[in-house]
Design a protein around this motif. Sequence first.
Motif, PDB file in Angstrom:
ATOM      1  N   PRO A  29      -2.325  -8.170   3.669  1.00  0.00           N
ATOM      2  CA  PRO A  29      -1.180  -7.890   2.790  1.00  0.00           C
ATOM      3  C   PRO A  29      -0.813  -9.125   1.966  1.00  0.00           C
ATOM      4  O   PRO A  29      -0.827 -10.248   2.466  1.00  0.00           O
ATOM      5  CB  PRO A  29      -0.064  -7.516   3.778  1.00  0.00           C
ATOM      6  CG  PRO A  29      -0.797  -7.006   4.985  1.00  0.00           C
ATOM      7  CD  PRO A  29      -2.044  -7.839   5.082  1.00  0.00           C
ATOM      8  N   HIS A  47       6.320  -4.871  -6.206  1.00  0.00           N
ATOM      9  CA  HIS A  47       4.895  -4.556  -6.065  1.00  0.00           C
ATOM     10  C   HIS A  47       4.163  -4.792  -7.392  1.00  0.00           C
ATOM     11  O   HIS A  47       3.505  -3.915  -7.947  1.00  0.00           O
ATOM     12  CB  HIS A  47       4.685  -3.110  -5.608  1.00  0.00           C
ATOM     13  CG  HIS A  47       3.264  -2.796  -5.206  1.00  0.00           C
ATOM     14  ND1 HIS A  47       2.524  -3.610  -4.374  1.00  0.00           N
ATOM     15  CD2 HIS A  47       2.445  -1.764  -5.524  1.00  0.00           C
ATOM     16  CE1 HIS A  47       1.325  -3.097  -4.203  1.00  0.00           C
ATOM     17  NE2 HIS A  47       1.250  -1.971  -4.894  1.00  0.00           N
ATOM     18  N   GLY A  85      -2.555  -0.534  -1.497  1.00  0.00           N
ATOM     19  CA  GLY A  85      -3.264  -1.446  -0.621  1.00  0.00           C
ATOM     20  C   GLY A  85      -3.756  -0.757   0.638  1.00  0.00           C
ATOM     21  O   GLY A  85      -3.154   0.210   1.116  1.00  0.00           O
ATOM     22  N   ARG A  93      -0.962  -3.163   5.255  1.00  0.00           N
ATOM     23  CA  ARG A  93       0.436  -3.462   4.991  1.00  0.00           C
ATOM     24  C   ARG A  93       1.056  -4.092   6.221  1.00  0.00           C
ATOM     25  O   ARG A  93       0.510  -4.006   7.335  1.00  0.00           O
ATOM     26  CB  ARG A  93       1.210  -2.205   4.589  1.00  0.00           C
ATOM     27  CG  ARG A  93       1.259  -1.118   5.643  1.00  0.00           C
ATOM     28  CD  ARG A  93       1.780   0.177   5.052  1.00  0.00           C
ATOM     29  NE  ARG A  93       1.858   1.248   6.041  1.00  0.00           N
ATOM     30  CZ  ARG A  93       2.980   1.626   6.649  1.00  0.00           C
ATOM     31  NH1 ARG A  93       4.128   1.000   6.379  1.00  0.00           N
ATOM     32  NH2 ARG A  93       2.983   2.614   7.517  1.00  0.00           N
ATOM     33  N   GLU A 135       8.733  -1.215   6.491  1.00  0.00           N
ATOM     34  CA  GLU A 135       7.711  -1.970   5.779  1.00  0.00           C
ATOM     35  C   GLU A 135       8.243  -3.376   5.573  1.00  0.00           C
ATOM     36  O   GLU A 135       9.412  -3.561   5.224  1.00  0.00           O
ATOM     37  CB  GLU A 135       7.368  -1.323   4.443  1.00  0.00           C
ATOM     38  CG  GLU A 135       6.213  -2.002   3.736  1.00  0.00           C
ATOM     39  CD  GLU A 135       5.709  -1.243   2.528  1.00  0.00           C
ATOM     40  OE1 GLU A 135       4.779  -1.752   1.873  1.00  0.00           O
ATOM     41  OE2 GLU A 135       6.246  -0.148   2.239  1.00  0.00           O
ATOM     42  N   ARG A 162      11.137  -5.059   3.448  1.00  0.00           N
ATOM     43  CA  ARG A 162      10.913  -4.910   2.008  1.00  0.00           C
ATOM     44  C   ARG A 162      11.998  -4.020   1.434  1.00  0.00           C
ATOM     45  O   ARG A 162      12.125  -2.853   1.807  1.00  0.00           O
ATOM     46  CB  ARG A 162       9.538  -4.300   1.751  1.00  0.00           C
ATOM     47  CG  ARG A 162       9.244  -4.123   0.269  1.00  0.00           C
ATOM     48  CD  ARG A 162       7.878  -3.542   0.031  1.00  0.00           C
ATOM     49  NE  ARG A 162       7.681  -3.242  -1.380  1.00  0.00           N
ATOM     50  CZ  ARG A 162       6.610  -2.639  -1.882  1.00  0.00           C
ATOM     51  NH1 ARG A 162       5.619  -2.288  -1.072  1.00  0.00           N
ATOM     52  NH2 ARG A 162       6.510  -2.408  -3.167  1.00  0.00           N
ATOM     53  N   ARG A 215       0.186  -6.406  11.250  1.00  0.00           N
ATOM     54  CA  ARG A 215      -0.630  -5.943  10.113  1.00  0.00           C
ATOM     55  C   ARG A 215      -1.246  -4.606  10.490  1.00  0.00           C
ATOM     56  O   ARG A 215      -1.888  -4.484  11.519  1.00  0.00           O
ATOM     57  CB  ARG A 215      -1.706  -6.982   9.775  1.00  0.00           C
ATOM     58  CG  ARG A 215      -2.752  -6.496   8.793  1.00  0.00           C
ATOM     59  CD  ARG A 215      -3.564  -7.645   8.208  1.00  0.00           C
ATOM     60  NE  ARG A 215      -4.136  -8.517   9.190  1.00  0.00           N
ATOM     61  CZ  ARG A 215      -5.368  -8.371   9.709  1.00  0.00           C
ATOM     62  NH1 ARG A 215      -6.124  -7.349   9.345  1.00  0.00           N
ATOM     63  NH2 ARG A 215      -5.835  -9.241  10.584  1.00  0.00           N
TER      64      ARG A 215
END
Length: 344
Positions: free
Chosen positions: A175, A202, A235, A238, A249, A261, A276
Amino acid sequence: MTVTGEENELGTDPLEPPLMAPLRRDLTWQQVQSMSQSVAYRDDPMLRRIRVTAAIRRGTRMTKMLSAAQVAGHLGGWLPYGFCYRASDLAHLREPGELALLRTDGAADSQVTFALRWRATDPLDYEIPGEPAHPGLAALPAHSRIGAMVLGTGFTPSADDLIPEYVTAGFADLPMPANAQLLAHVPGGDEVVLYTYQPEQHGWLRLAGPRWRSLLSEIPGGSPDREYVPCTAAGSARLVGRIDDKEYEAVADPPGEFRVRALTRAARYPVQTLSRRAEQARWRGISCWVLQRDETWARLRLLRPEVDGINTTGARCYERGVYEAWAPIDELTDHHIADIAYQM
């Protein structure tokens, strides 16, 4: 212990411990550099002790040299993966021609060398490209690889330098941490920051001023006048974190900040745990990351590239050490979500 390279202020940073070697009359720097380039010294205890001093800490600056096309890929949403270096080990290399030799696409003919630079979220994310983590890399034949051969000593091929190299663990996508940078190295030794990564949005914020707009024109599909470039690709990995019993997240801003986030600053609470998350599967008995998939097909990347696995899967080399293949989704076994937990 003596630093085997130029003394500089980077060597005093606890996040970037210098490469060290016990130099003496019968073990000169030239001998150590020669050992690092010889497959006969892959298992040499002295060389291994030297190599392990090039440690990665949480927050160590990592660098991957890129082509202009790879820069475009990262602007679109690619994550850090594959071969990379500690930024401090490359501090003495300033000219684009010198740095281009470390590119993973096998080309070194550009007047400008691009790079991705980020801070390591955790040492767990990085491995030495040799035994025991990757015993098959050094045995890959020339016709099945791109870029320089892997020596297996833990050092990159070089006639002059002693540069420890790394790969992301299992060639995984990592990430993207907050404030990662896309750079350009230009003739004369200047380093130009082109973009910086904004995880909550992002996307990438342009920092290059009018003087450097010509560099942006070299990037396929790039627009010199665009101030913000959103990532369009999802992706394959994450970060997730927990606060009490709820999962969120997460965003890493190493070395010390790991948060939820969120668009609003007030909601960016520190997480209590961090891991992860990515997809893994086996195809024809070979362990792979699942990078993309739909109802029918999956794009896979080999975790431990070696000759038999490449032949079994028919995987193609896309850059140095990175082997990928497409497989029917119904042929995958042990298809699961992998959580790699970090120690907080």
